[in-house]
Motif scaffolding. Structure first.
Motif, PDB file in Angstrom:
ATOM      1  N   LEU B  47      37.340  18.580  30.867  1.00 29.92           N
ATOM      2  CA  LEU B  47      38.034  17.933  29.766  1.00 29.92           C
ATOM      3  C   LEU B  47      37.544  16.499  29.558  1.00 29.92           C
ATOM      4  N   SER B  60      37.803  16.250  25.472  1.00 27.26           N
ATOM      5  CA  SER B  60      37.785  17.422  24.598  1.00 27.26           C
ATOM      6  C   SER B  60      39.182  17.760  24.102  1.00 27.26           C
ATOM      7  N   TYR B  61      39.218  18.445  22.945  1.00 26.92           N
ATOM      8  CA  TYR B  61      40.445  19.017  22.392  1.00 26.92           C
ATOM      9  C   TYR B  61      41.548  17.989  22.164  1.00 26.92           C
ATOM     10  N   ASP B  85      47.243  24.870  24.063  1.00 24.72           N
ATOM     11  CA  ASP B  85      47.000  23.981  25.201  1.00 24.72           C
ATOM     12  C   ASP B  85      47.635  24.517  26.480  1.00 24.72           C
ATOM     13  N   TYR B  89      46.169  22.827  34.561  1.00 30.15           N
ATOM     14  CA  TYR B  89      45.367  21.602  34.517  1.00 30.15           C
ATOM     15  C   TYR B  89      45.198  21.029  35.918  1.00 30.15           C
TER      16      TYR B  89
END
Lengths: 118, 113
Positions: B47, B60-61, B85, B89
């Motif tokens: 990420l 990212s995103y 999402d 994580y």
């Protein structure tokens, strides 16, 4: 770029057999690759560091003879689970750094291989 | 010893609301800090990272994270959460030039419509 491919994605085997998992860096060279094990709903546990052309470095508590690692080329490392038992069932993930470029800091991960030992 | 802590096993947030996933670290020397996301039965996707420079890192995103040296934290944030999402994580720390990554225990993010 920086794609790491693992094969197989899924494998089911009988207890006592050996299973080989391959980790390939598709578009870069990796002198060092790392093998992780992940139990359900848990974090990644570093098993060993795979070094191209030399012996792997294992983390404390990981059996070298159980988890054989070979890093024969700059793009391929293999993990062989020998004489597998049900407790070896897990999600195995490899990762690699791009050794052909300046260190960007990050690791690139394969998609993982789920091993189920019956 | 190097370590990473993610104090929350799970974070629930409504779609459209801001989200925060917490991470604190303990490492000697200069830390390299990372966030990765994992979808079911998949590997980890990168990420964002903090190596040096601006404390606020964008990734990212639409995710971002802020490096706070005094609090030894590197919380992941996003202004407006999406249902897509929802995932696991992981925060990770690497000690400078050393190769090893140390991962946190992971935080499951649930974004509800």
């Amino acid at each position: 770029g920086a794609v790491v491919s693992q094969h197989p994605s899924w494998v089911i085997c009988k207890s006592g057999t050996s299973v080989k998992i391959e980790c390939r860096s598709l578009d870069f060279q990796a002198t060092t690759m790392f093998w992780y094990r992940q139990f359900p709903k848990q974090s990644l546990m570093l098993m060993a560091t795979s070094n191209e052309g030399s012996k792997a470095t294992y983390e404390q508590g990981v059996e070298k003879d159980k988890f054989l690692i070979n890093h024969a080329s700059l793009t391929l490392s293999t993990l062989t689970v020998t004489s597998a038992h049900p407790e070896d069932s897990s999600f195995y993930i490899c990762s690699a750094r791009d050794s052909g470029r300046a260190d960007t800091g990050e690791l690139f991960f394969g998609e993982g291989s789920r091993l189920t030992v019956l | 010893a190097q370590s990473v802590a993610q104090p929350e096993d799970q974070v629930n947030v409504a779609e459209g609301n801001p989200l925060t996933v917490k991470c604190t670290y303990s490492v000697s020397g200069n830390p390299y800090l990372f966030w990765y996301v994992q979808y079911p039965n998949r590997g980890l996707q990168f990420l964002l990272k903090y190596i040096t420079g601006d404390n606020l890192v964008k990734g990212s995103y639409g995710f971002e994270a802020e490096f706070n040296k005094s609090q030894t934290s590197f919380h992941l944030k996003k202004p407006s959460a999406l249902v897509s999402d929802s995932a696991l994580y992981f925060c990770a720390v690497r000690r400078g030039n050393f190769n090893k990554f140390y991962f946190g225990s992971g935080t499951k993010l649930n974004v509800k419509p």
